[in-house]
Scaffold this active site. Structure first.
Site, short mmCIF file in Angstrom:
data_model
loop_
_atom_site.label_atom_id
_atom_site.label_comp_id
_atom_site.label_asym_id
_atom_site.label_seq_id
_atom_site.Cartn_x
_atom_site.Cartn_y
_atom_site.Cartn_z
N GLU A 1 56.64 40.92 -4.63
CA GLU A 1 56.08 42.13 -4.01
C GLU A 1 55.87 43.26 -5.01
O GLU A 1 54.84 43.94 -4.99
CB GLU A 1 56.97 42.62 -2.86
CG GLU A 1 56.88 41.79 -1.58
CD GLU A 1 57.76 40.54 -1.62
OE1 GLU A 1 58.53 40.37 -2.58
OE2 GLU A 1 57.68 39.74 -0.67
N HIS B 1 65.25 42.03 8.45
CA HIS B 1 63.86 41.82 8.87
C HIS B 1 63.47 42.69 10.06
O HIS B 1 62.50 42.39 10.75
CB HIS B 1 63.63 40.35 9.27
CG HIS B 1 63.53 39.41 8.11
ND1 HIS B 1 64.61 39.07 7.34
CD2 HIS B 1 62.47 38.73 7.60
CE1 HIS B 1 64.23 38.20 6.41
NE2 HIS B 1 62.94 37.98 6.54
#
Lengths: 326, 348
Positions: free
Chosen positions: A60, A129
């Site tokens: 990322e 998450h």
């Protein structure tokens, strides 16, 4: 009008913008050959080829930074984060590079980039998450923060975000990718900083955005209507820039406010909106502003505990009753 | 005694006689630019002591050969970017001394209009993508500029500089992986001045031959004596030619900073000895080139004195002009936050 899922509306927005401008490209994990982790980019590799749709390694920070460097040199990247929870790996790139480059360079380098992907809790995904990040990004000068609550807004706002010359954090929700809605035929965009009243009312203003409009605010308003309470649901759509005037107009009409968000309560977006309401509409208020948020708890896994952390329709109705003193 | 790293196995090796192929004019240009950087940095140190420069100030003294030799090997349309130790790189890329000093003084004449300061020099016209303040944070930006070049079908190359301290950062590894995977036109240049602030490179990694880290990514690599501007130029030229053909490269340039990490760090504190600094001063890149030119009859003592006089006068004039420039108007404090501004409190 076509009836589309939010997934297809987002896909249309990207597809139309990539067809319109060859400098726009899509990059992220599984966006190409896999057709998107949530299938938002389905068919785009086939349509545009590997020169416009890039599958990346799980890196990322690397591809966020690469996108920013590409934006500095004339491209207009769409960077998909599989979820914004993973974007924390790229937070230095987004905050220190994307947000600050234009100012640091005395206005020489702008960063036309969109970081998009799901934000917030889904269903029992546990602590790493499930976080909502609107307030994180909205706190940073140089970033714009966009949400949507239906298919029409999703498409119109994503097209605007792609055309914007500044870095835009475009927050989606995996829970609503399948949500259907009417989308206008043909070309349209929705400006940043312009909210919409999703349900008119006279007795109380419920401010909500993203999936909580459809999941909490509107269902709560229906329940309240059965009790004779007419709630106005206001969706600012973009957190930054914020459509204050739309909020103030509603508050001046109803005199009572409930702000609903999935962020943690401490320093949430509702804290900022409350402050602005108190500053500009103090004499219009008949009750203190009430906030319904996630509790300040890293998300536990168990269904019972997750439900206890997240805002729900019952808590919205309770808050409305509180500001109405009923 | 310190380990003196000299050029060893170089993946992109060049024949030594190429040094002689450079014209007198080219060598003179190198010497002039290195002297300009040295003079500008010495003046900056003085100005910092006088309180004319705020914040941090990281001097490039000792490393001039890297910026001058490597940037001389680029085309004007290539991209260059570096770390917060960026004054010398900015000058080598062509930013005028007055714009560099103006930025250091926080004045509107500065190359970033006084918004960036010592660590954030930019010039879009010169394709200078900045000085960056987060160690390792800009390496992916350079990789993105290289991606951009390839995406548009151009043959522009990126020269991305960073210190050896950045080599242990995720941004370095993620960038090398992507650049190698996609064949991006970029040369990663590690300026190994042996210390990340006060931490010697041997205290940070088992693999002190830093250029070999590129092997993990299947990338060409080499080590260059960064005190020798001619070697820097030659090896950069070759690496850039490779990158232009889609073969990225990692060059480790061994060098040394003669001053402290920043102005708050003395020349030699407890992390390195006076003897070590003196030893490296014998390899001063300006001294090396001057001797080379004298030995080959390419410069006379008179020409050298004249060069020094010119450079000194130029930097002094730039300093005066920079100090004469105003500070930014506080009314402009909200400028440049956005390209398409958000106007608070307004709708549509």
């Amino acid at each position: 009008m076509a009836n589309l899922s939010i997934r297809d509306a987002l896909n249309q927005a990207m597809t139309e913008e990539m067809a319109r401008d060859p400098m726009v490209f899509l990059m992220g994990e599984e966006v190409g050959a896999y057709n998107g982790a949530y299938k938002v980019s389905k068919g785009m590799l086939a349509q545009f080829g590997p020169q416009r749709v890039y599958d990346t390694p799980i890196t990322e920070g690397g591809f966020a930074g690469l996108g920013i460097g590409a934006a500095m040199t004339g491209l207009r990247p769409i960077i998909e984060m599989m979820t914004f929870n993973f974007a924390l790996q790229a937070i230095d790139q987004i905050v220190n590079n994307a947000a600050k480059m234009h100012l640091m360079s005395g206005g020489q380098f702008c960063i036309p980039i969109v970081f998009r992907g799901p934000n917030g809790a889904a269903h029992m995904l546990a602590a790493q998450h499930s976080q909502s990040f609107e307030s994180f990004y909205a706190q940073v000068p140089g970033l714009k923060v966009v949400t949507y609550s239906d298919a029409k807004d999703a498409k119109g706002l994503l097209k605007t975000a792609i055309r914007d010359d500044d870095p835009v954090i475009f927050l989606e929700s995996e829970m609503t990718y399948g949500q259907q809605g009417d989308v206008p035929d043909g070309e349209y965009t929705i400006p940043l900083g312009v909210g919409e009243v999703k349900r008119p009312g006279t007795d109380v203003t419920i401010i909500a955005w993203s999936k909580l409009v459809g999941q909490l605010a509107l269902p709560a308003a229906e329940e309240l209507a059965k009790m004779g309470i007419q709630a106005e649901v206001v969706d600012p759509r973009t957190i930054k820039p914020l459509d204050e005037e739309l909020i103030f107009d509603s508050v001046r009409k109803t005199n009572r406010v409930v702000i609903v968000e999935e962020n943690f309560k401490f320093c949430g977006v509702g804290s900022e909106i409350s402050e602005r309401i108190y500053n500009r509409c103090f004499d219009d208020l008949d009750a203190p502003v009430e906030r319904v948020t996630s509790h300040d708890v890293p998300m536990p896994y168990a269904h019972s505990l997750e439900s206890a952390v997240l805002p729900n329709v019952g808590r919205v109705i309770e808050a409305v009753k509180k500001v109405l003193y009923v | 005694m310190p380990v003196k790293k000299k050029a060893e196995a170089v993946a992109v090796e060049a024949p030594k006689q190429q040094k002689l192929a450079l014209s007198k004019q080219q060598l003179f240009h190198f010497l002039r630019q290195m002297r300009q950087i040295r003079s500008l940095e010495e003046r900056s140190a003085q100005a910092y002591g006088q309180g004319k420069i705020g914040g941090f100030c990281h001097l490039y003294i000792g490393q001039e050969a890297v910026a001058v030799g490597a940037v001389a090997a680029t085309r004007p349309d290539d991209y260059v970017l570096t770390t917060y130790r960026d004054h010398g790189m900015a000058l080598a890329r062509g930013i005028q001394p007055v714009a560099i000093l103006g930025e250091l003084f926080g004045r509107v004449i500065g190359c970033s209009k006084g918004r960036g300061g010592s660590m954030h020099m930019f010039d879009k016209q010169l394709n200078f993508l900045g000085g960056h303040g987060i160690v390792g944070g800009h390496i992916a930006l350079g990789t993105g500029a290289a991606f951009s070049s390839k995406y548009r079908g151009e043959d522009r190359v990126v020269l991305c500089f960073f210190g050896e301290g950045a080599v242990h950062n995720g941004g370095f590894h993620e960038s090398l992986n992507l650049a190698s995977l996609w064949g991006l036109p970029i040369v990663f240049v590690c300026e190994n001045n042996r210390y990340g602030m006060g931490t010697a490179v041997e205290r940070t990694t088992k693999v002190v031959d830093l250029h070999k880290k590129a092997e993990s990514y299947g990338m060409a690599h080499g080590i260059v004596n960064g005190m020798d501007v001619l070697e820097v130029y030659e090896q950069s030229k070759r690496a850039i030619a490779g990158a232009r053909a889609g073969i990225p490269c990692f060059l480790e340039m061994t060098c040394y900073r003669f001053r402290g990490h920043s102005m708050s760090d003395p020349v030699h504190s407890h992390y390195r000895t006076k003897e070590e600094v003196e030893c490296y001063r014998e390899q001063d890149p300006i001294l090396l080139l001057t001797e080379h030119m004298k030995n080959h009859g390419l410069i006379t003592d008179e020409e050298l004195s004249e060069l020094e006089r010119q450079v000194s006068a130029e930097i002094r004039a730039a300093m005066d002009a920079a100090l004469a420039s105003p500070e930014p108007d506080p009314a402009t404090v909200f400028d440049y936050i956005y390209k398409n501004p958000i106007r608070p409190g307004t709708r549509r």
